[in-house]
Design a protein around this motif. Structure first.
Motif, PDB file in Angstrom:
ATOM      1  N   MET A 154       0.830  -1.206   0.000  1.00  0.00           N
ATOM      2  CA  MET A 154       0.000   0.000   0.000  1.00  0.00           C
ATOM      3  C   MET A 154       0.866   1.258   0.000  1.00  0.00           C
ATOM      4  O   MET A 154       0.529   2.241  -0.640  1.00  0.00           O
ATOM      5  N   ALA A 155       1.980   1.226   0.698  1.00  0.00           N
ATOM      6  CA  ALA A 155       2.871   2.387   0.698  1.00  0.00           C
ATOM      7  C   ALA A 155       3.344   2.681  -0.724  1.00  0.00           C
ATOM      8  O   ALA A 155       3.408   3.846  -1.130  1.00  0.00           O
ATOM      9  N   ARG A 156       3.644   1.634  -1.506  1.00  0.00           N
ATOM     10  CA  ARG A 156       4.046   1.836  -2.903  1.00  0.00           C
ATOM     11  C   ARG A 156       2.911   2.451  -3.723  1.00  0.00           C
ATOM     12  O   ARG A 156       3.134   3.326  -4.553  1.00  0.00           O
ATOM     13  N   ILE A 157       1.686   1.982  -3.486  1.00  0.00           N
ATOM     14  CA  ILE A 157       0.536   2.548  -4.207  1.00  0.00           C
ATOM     15  C   ILE A 157       0.379   4.022  -3.851  1.00  0.00           C
ATOM     16  O   ILE A 157       0.184   4.867  -4.728  1.00  0.00           O
ATOM     17  N   PHE A 158       0.474   4.349  -2.572  1.00  0.00           N
ATOM     18  CA  PHE A 158       0.336   5.750  -2.164  1.00  0.00           C
ATOM     19  C   PHE A 158       1.391   6.619  -2.832  1.00  0.00           C
ATOM     20  O   PHE A 158       1.104   7.716  -3.286  1.00  0.00           O
ATOM     21  N   ARG A 159       2.626   6.119  -2.885  1.00  0.00           N
ATOM     22  CA  ARG A 159       3.686   6.897  -3.542  1.00  0.00           C
ATOM     23  C   ARG A 159       3.396   7.059  -5.027  1.00  0.00           C
ATOM     24  O   ARG A 159       3.628   8.121  -5.595  1.00  0.00           O
ATOM     25  N   SER A 160       2.875   6.017  -5.670  1.00  0.00           N
ATOM     26  CA  SER A 160       2.623   6.086  -7.114  1.00  0.00           C
ATOM     27  C   SER A 160       1.526   7.083  -7.464  1.00  0.00           C
ATOM     28  O   SER A 160       1.494   7.604  -8.568  1.00  0.00           O
ATOM     29  N   ILE A 161       0.626   7.364  -6.520  1.00  0.00           N
ATOM     30  CA  ILE A 161      -0.443   8.341  -6.788  1.00  0.00           C
ATOM     31  C   ILE A 161      -0.148   9.676  -6.103  1.00  0.00           C
ATOM     32  O   ILE A 161      -1.000  10.544  -6.019  1.00  0.00           O
ATOM     33  N   ASP A 162       1.094   9.816  -5.615  1.00  0.00           N
ATOM     34  CA  ASP A 162       1.561  11.050  -4.983  1.00  0.00           C
ATOM     35  C   ASP A 162       0.710  11.441  -3.778  1.00  0.00           C
ATOM     36  O   ASP A 162       0.389  12.606  -3.586  1.00  0.00           O
ATOM     37  N   CYS A 163       0.340  10.448  -2.985  1.00  0.00           N
ATOM     38  CA  CYS A 163      -0.393  10.694  -1.744  1.00  0.00           C
ATOM     39  C   CYS A 163       0.628  10.872  -0.637  1.00  0.00           C
ATOM     40  O   CYS A 163       1.366   9.954  -0.305  1.00  0.00           O
ATOM     41  N   ARG A 164       0.678  12.060  -0.073  1.00  0.00           N
ATOM     42  CA  ARG A 164       1.661  12.342   0.977  1.00  0.00           C
ATOM     43  C   ARG A 164       1.195  11.780   2.310  1.00  0.00           C
ATOM     44  O   ARG A 164       0.039  11.909   2.677  1.00  0.00           O
ATOM     45  N   PHE A 165       2.133  11.167   3.004  1.00  0.00           N
ATOM     46  CA  PHE A 165       1.853  10.643   4.330  1.00  0.00           C
ATOM     47  C   PHE A 165       3.116  10.732   5.159  1.00  0.00           C
ATOM     48  O   PHE A 165       4.215  10.865   4.629  1.00  0.00           O
ATOM     49  N   GLU A 166       2.931  10.679   6.445  1.00  0.00           N
ATOM     50  CA  GLU A 166       4.053  10.701   7.364  1.00  0.00           C
ATOM     51  C   GLU A 166       4.195   9.320   7.971  1.00  0.00           C
ATOM     52  O   GLU A 166       3.243   8.773   8.516  1.00  0.00           O
ATOM     53  N   LEU A 167       5.386   8.758   7.880  1.00  0.00           N
ATOM     54  CA  LEU A 167       5.668   7.462   8.486  1.00  0.00           C
ATOM     55  C   LEU A 167       5.923   7.683   9.970  1.00  0.00           C
ATOM     56  O   LEU A 167       6.791   8.457  10.348  1.00  0.00           O
ATOM     57  N   LEU A 168       5.137   7.025  10.813  1.00  0.00           N
ATOM     58  CA  LEU A 168       5.204   7.261  12.252  1.00  0.00           C
ATOM     59  C   LEU A 168       6.044   6.247  13.003  1.00  0.00           C
ATOM     60  O   LEU A 168       6.184   6.347  14.204  1.00  0.00           O
ATOM     61  N   GLY A 169       6.579   5.278  12.333  1.00  0.00           N
ATOM     62  CA  GLY A 169       7.391   4.278  13.011  1.00  0.00           C
ATOM     63  C   GLY A 169       8.198   3.486  12.006  1.00  0.00           C
ATOM     64  O   GLY A 169       8.138   3.725  10.813  1.00  0.00           O
ATOM     65  N   THR A 170       8.939   2.538  12.494  1.00  0.00           N
ATOM     66  CA  THR A 170       9.764   1.685  11.651  1.00  0.00           C
ATOM     67  C   THR A 170       8.952   0.479  11.189  1.00  0.00           C
ATOM     68  O   THR A 170       8.283  -0.148  12.006  1.00  0.00           O
ATOM     69  N   PRO A 171       8.991   0.156   9.898  1.00  0.00           N
ATOM     70  CA  PRO A 171       8.272  -1.043   9.443  1.00  0.00           C
ATOM     71  C   PRO A 171       8.725  -2.292  10.192  1.00  0.00           C
ATOM     72  O   PRO A 171       9.900  -2.434  10.515  1.00  0.00           O
ATOM     73  N   VAL A 172       7.774  -3.164  10.480  1.00  0.00           N
ATOM     74  CA  VAL A 172       8.014  -4.392  11.224  1.00  0.00           C
ATOM     75  C   VAL A 172       7.380  -5.544  10.457  1.00  0.00           C
ATOM     76  O   VAL A 172       6.293  -5.406   9.908  1.00  0.00           O
ATOM     77  N   ARG A 173       8.026  -6.691  10.442  1.00  0.00           N
ATOM     78  CA  ARG A 173       7.484  -7.880   9.780  1.00  0.00           C
ATOM     79  C   ARG A 173       6.558  -8.589  10.762  1.00  0.00           C
ATOM     80  O   ARG A 173       6.911  -8.814  11.911  1.00  0.00           O
ATOM     81  N   ASP A 174       5.346  -8.951  10.306  1.00  0.00           N
ATOM     82  CA  ASP A 174       4.399  -9.629  11.199  1.00  0.00           C
ATOM     83  C   ASP A 174       4.616 -11.144  11.170  1.00  0.00           C
ATOM     84  O   ASP A 174       5.503 -11.641  10.487  1.00  0.00           O
ATOM     85  N   ARG A 175       3.776 -11.873  11.923  1.00  0.00           N
ATOM     86  CA  ARG A 175       3.914 -13.333  12.030  1.00  0.00           C
ATOM     87  C   ARG A 175       3.768 -14.033  10.692  1.00  0.00           C
ATOM     88  O   ARG A 175       4.324 -15.097  10.474  1.00  0.00           O
ATOM     89  N   GLU A 176       2.982 -13.468   9.792  1.00  0.00           N
ATOM     90  CA  GLU A 176       2.784 -14.090   8.484  1.00  0.00           C
ATOM     91  C   GLU A 176       3.859 -13.679   7.483  1.00  0.00           C
ATOM     92  O   GLU A 176       3.808 -14.055   6.323  1.00  0.00           O
TER      93      GLU A 176
END
Length: 188
Positions: A154-176
């Protein structure tokens, strides 16, 4: 077209909600392989019982569900605090002026018999429509920020449509094995 429904009005649209919950099962369990509870072909979680606001993207001509997102105030139970707390650096986000979006999904059934370029264009269009609907609903309700947990796709999609957002933390890998981002804070 964006259709906004408060959970208290859910009984007025049983077929539309059934379609949305089935779409969520197909997207989150079927397509993404998330460990979500699916009963009778529907993905419904405990946060659907917390009086959320639903935004549904509907095809203007056919009325077919194209996508959906759920909004919840951060002052009550929400996924960020109650499920993804590991992604919240420095504590929880709780304010009547900050709402959470979750279960953001585009209906995969609208892509049948279409080529990849057309599908990408449709995903981007539906995504933009839902994002604009979220901002408009937030502005009408006096909400200042929307926060969300999204995976890297989803982050890639947001970037591709130039949707600005602020990342509030470090990405983490979940159990899956999905990369999750304690991500987006939109200015509304």
């Amino acid at each position: 077209m964006i259709f906004t429904i408060e959970s208290a009005d859910q009984d007025k649209y049983p077929e539309l909600f059934d379609e949305m919950f089935r779409m969520r099962a197909e997207v989150f369990s079927g397509r993404l392989g998330w460990d979500v509870k699916v009963e009778n072909g529907r993905e419904i979680d405990r946060f659907d019982a917390e009086d959320p606001l639903y935004l549904l993207s509907l095809d203007e001509r056919s009325g077919q569900l194209r996508g959906a997102v759920r909004l919840l105030p951060t002052t009550g139970p929400n996924m960020l605090r109650d499920v993804f707390s590991v992604l919240m650096p420095g504590g929880t986000v709780e304010s009547p002026l900050i709402w959470e979006s979750s279960r953001f999904a585009v209906n995969p059934q609208i892509f049948e018999a279409r080529d990849r370029a057309e599908v990408n264009h449709m995903v981007n269009g539906i995504t933009v429509e839902l994002l604009c609907g979220m901002v408009e609903a937030a502005q009408r309700a006096g909400i200042e920020h929307i926060v969300s947990v999204f995976d890297a796709r989803m982050a890639r999609i947001f970037r591709s449509i130039d949707c600005r957002f602020e990342l509030l933390g470090t990405p983490v890998r979940d159990r899956e094995g999905h990369d999750l981002c304690w991500t987006i804070r939109y200015e509304c």
